[in-house]
Design an enzyme around this catalytic site. Structure first.
Site, short mmCIF file in Angstrom:
data_model
loop_
_atom_site.label_atom_id
_atom_site.label_comp_id
_atom_site.label_asym_id
_atom_site.label_seq_id
_atom_site.Cartn_x
_atom_site.Cartn_y
_atom_site.Cartn_z
N LYS A 1 0.85 -1.22 0.00
CA LYS A 1 0.00 0.00 0.00
C LYS A 1 0.87 1.26 0.00
O LYS A 1 0.70 2.15 -0.81
CB LYS A 1 -0.89 0.01 1.24
CG LYS A 1 -1.89 -1.09 1.35
CD LYS A 1 -2.76 -0.96 2.60
CE LYS A 1 -1.96 -1.18 3.88
NZ LYS A 1 -1.35 -2.52 4.00
N ASP B 1 -1.98 5.26 8.83
CA ASP B 1 -1.65 3.97 9.47
C ASP B 1 -0.80 4.26 10.70
O ASP B 1 0.29 4.80 10.56
CB ASP B 1 -0.86 3.12 8.45
CG ASP B 1 -0.48 1.76 9.04
OD1 ASP B 1 0.02 0.93 8.28
OD2 ASP B 1 -0.69 1.56 10.26
N ASN C 1 0.00 -6.58 -6.84
CA ASN C 1 1.40 -6.21 -6.68
C ASN C 1 2.29 -7.43 -6.49
O ASN C 1 1.81 -8.51 -6.13
CB ASN C 1 1.53 -5.26 -5.48
CG ASN C 1 2.92 -4.66 -5.37
OD1 ASN C 1 3.65 -4.55 -6.36
ND2 ASN C 1 3.30 -4.30 -4.16
N1 LIG Z 1 6.53 -4.62 -6.33
C1 LIG Z 1 7.42 -4.75 -5.32
N2 LIG Z 1 8.61 -5.34 -5.54
C2 LIG Z 1 9.49 -5.49 -4.55
N3 LIG Z 1 9.29 -5.10 -3.27
C3 LIG Z 1 8.10 -4.52 -3.00
C4 LIG Z 1 7.11 -4.30 -3.99
N4 LIG Z 1 6.06 -3.68 -3.39
C5 LIG Z 1 6.38 -3.53 -2.08
N5 LIG Z 1 7.61 -4.02 -1.85
C6 LIG Z 1 8.32 -4.07 -0.55
O1 LIG Z 1 7.47 -4.79 0.35
C7 LIG Z 1 7.56 -4.23 1.67
C8 LIG Z 1 6.16 -3.80 2.13
O2 LIG Z 1 5.73 -2.75 1.26
P1 LIG Z 1 4.78 -1.60 1.84
O3 LIG Z 1 5.34 -1.08 3.09
O4 LIG Z 1 4.54 -0.67 0.72
O5 LIG Z 1 3.50 -2.46 2.16
P2 LIG Z 1 2.24 -2.02 3.07
O6 LIG Z 1 1.05 -2.73 2.54
O7 LIG Z 1 2.15 -0.55 3.17
O8 LIG Z 1 2.69 -2.63 4.46
P3 LIG Z 1 1.98 -2.34 5.87
O9 LIG Z 1 0.62 -2.99 5.82
O10 LIG Z 1 2.91 -3.02 6.82
O11 LIG Z 1 1.92 -0.86 6.02
C9 LIG Z 1 8.51 -3.05 1.55
O12 LIG Z 1 9.81 -3.50 1.92
C10 LIG Z 1 8.51 -2.70 0.06
O13 LIG Z 1 9.72 -2.12 -0.38
#
Ligand SMILES: Nc1ncnc2c1ncn2[C@@H]1O[C@H](COP(=O)(O)OP(=O)(O)OP(=O)(O)O)[C@@H](O)[C@H]1O
Length: 384
Positions: A80, A104, A321
């Site tokens: 996200k 968040d 994703n």
């Molecule tokens: N397409 C991608 N390729 C490689 N790594 C990714 C990709 N998308 C996200 N990541 C990595 O995955 C991890 C989680 O991403 P992110 O923090 O954006 O997720 P989130 O859904 O916001 O997590 P949370 O629910 O914990 O807030 C991070 O280390 C990010 O760099």
């Protein structure tokens, strides 16, 4: 080993060159033209076919100059923040003064931008050639603000006393006003604040929301506040009418103080209305669901969409994703994972909640997406 993308950031730029079956980046001189990577090519398939070039219809998202709100949400850990931050960078680099807000409590905007954006105040993001501010909402500050506006004291009884309704506090038994004040979901106040005049020049507001459950609370909170406040107001009117009837029959003045409902509640109600209208305005607001290609994540995304539909929150796009990029030379692990993700993509097409959404496929890069250059690269892959 499936060809994957290594993102080694050198100084502040990234680029692409082929290293064996993998692809790695060392300076961002590779241009992505219509999905083909110039310079070193990704031989099997262009990245755009993975990112379904154009599926997000970024041209629609960036066109109007009127203010628009994009909320990105979904299951924990799906990407996200990365998707929200990359969208905010893309809007800013297309000339929209943009604010990216994290509602968040477990913030990761600072991690994603590799800059300290904490503190609960708007902070400029470095390394973006136009206006991009970031805000990590601090729940504590928000709760204190709400409590102070409720006449300082936390308890329902004291608050009702302050409105001359103390003797009727019991009647509000089913109204968990205390919860409302004590557990105010972060984000409501900032969302109300951002809709204030001084932020009117910001034409794109991107929300990196908390994992599903928390976000649904945030979205339903304006109604919850509204119904709570209208209960109090109704009770107040009932009591005043009863008091004047009492006076006319017995001629005795009851000690009901003639006060309107506290104006703090009126202001709160007004701010909630504003936030609720923002969340549900199909012309200005869109919730983008982010997921990954697993059955559990798709099931949660389907439930999230059903709840958003019930709350009349507009949803048009679904980002899948971390999809494994195509490759000729598949290891066992990758070919099993690829088969599974193809099956899951098929499930989306059959899902009654998700099948109508614009599907954006975002490839798995084999390095963390951190810092503006990496967010720019990710943004060029998915927001096309
Ligand atoms: N397409 C991608 N390729 C490689 N790594 C990714 C990709 N998308 C996200 N990541 C990595 O995955 C991890 C989680 O991403 P992110 O923090 O954006 O997720 P989130 O859904 O916001 O997590 P949370 O629910 O914990 O807030 C991070 O280390 C990010 O760099």
């Amino acid at each position: 080993m499936a060809a994957s993308l290594l993102l080694n950031r050198v100084s502040r730029s990234v680029s692409l060159h082929r290293v064996g079956p993998a692809l790695s980046f060392s300076s961002l001189d590779a241009q992505i033209h219509g999905g083909r990577l110039s310079g070193t090519l990704f031989p099997e398939r262009s990245l755009a076919t993975l990112a379904e070039g154009g599926a997000s219809r970024f041209d629609e998202m960036v066109s109007a100059n009127q203010r628009k709100y994009y909320l990105l949400g979904g299951k924990g850990g799906v990407g996200k923040t990365s998707c929200a931050a990359s969208l905010a960078v893309k809007f800013a680099s297309h000339g929209h003064p943009t604010i990216v807000v994290s509602t968040d409590p477990a913030h990761s905007l600072s991690d994603s931008f590799s800059q300290d954006l904490s503190g609960g105040v708007l902070k400029p993001v470095q390394g973006v050639d136009s206006t991009l501010l970031a805000l990590e909402i601090t729940p504590e500050r928000m709760k204190e603000e709400i409590k102070s506006q409720a006449g300082g004291d936390k308890s329902v009884k004291n608050m009702m006393d302050s409105m001359g309704l103390g003797m009727f506090a019991g009647e509000l038994g089913d109204l968990n006003l205390e919860d409302m004040l004590n557990a105010a979901s972060p984000g409501i106040d900032e969302i109300a604040a951002i809709s204030k005049a001084q932020y009117s020049r910001f034409t794109r507001i991107v929300f990196d929301t908390a994992p599903t459950g928390h976000t649904l609370r945030l979205l339903s909170l304006p109604d919850f506040y509204d119904s709570s406040i209208s209960k109090i107001t109704k009770l107040k009117k009932k009591v005043t009418a009863a008091a004047s009837a009492f006076t006319s029959v017995f001629g005795k003045k009851k000690e009901i103080q003639e006060q309107g409902p506290s104006n703090e509640l009126d202001q709160l109600k007004e701010r909630m209305e504003k936030v609720r209208n923002v969340f549900r305005d199909v012309d200005t607001t869109e919730f983008v669901i982010v997921t990954i290609p697993t059955v559990m994540a798709i099931n949660e995304s389907s439930r999230l969409h059903a709840s958003l539909r019930k709350e009349n929150v507009p949803v048009q796009r679904l980002i899948v994703n971390q999809l494994l990029p195509d490759s000729q030379s598949d290891c066992k692990f990758c070919s099993v994972r690829r088969k599974e993700q193809t099956r899951v993509l098929g499930l989306i097409q059959k899902d009654t909640e998700l099948s109508g959404l614009k599907l954006i496929q975002s490839p798995l890069l084999d390095a963390e997406i951190r810092g503006v250059p990496a967010l720019k690269f990710m943004g060029d892959l998915i927001w096309k």
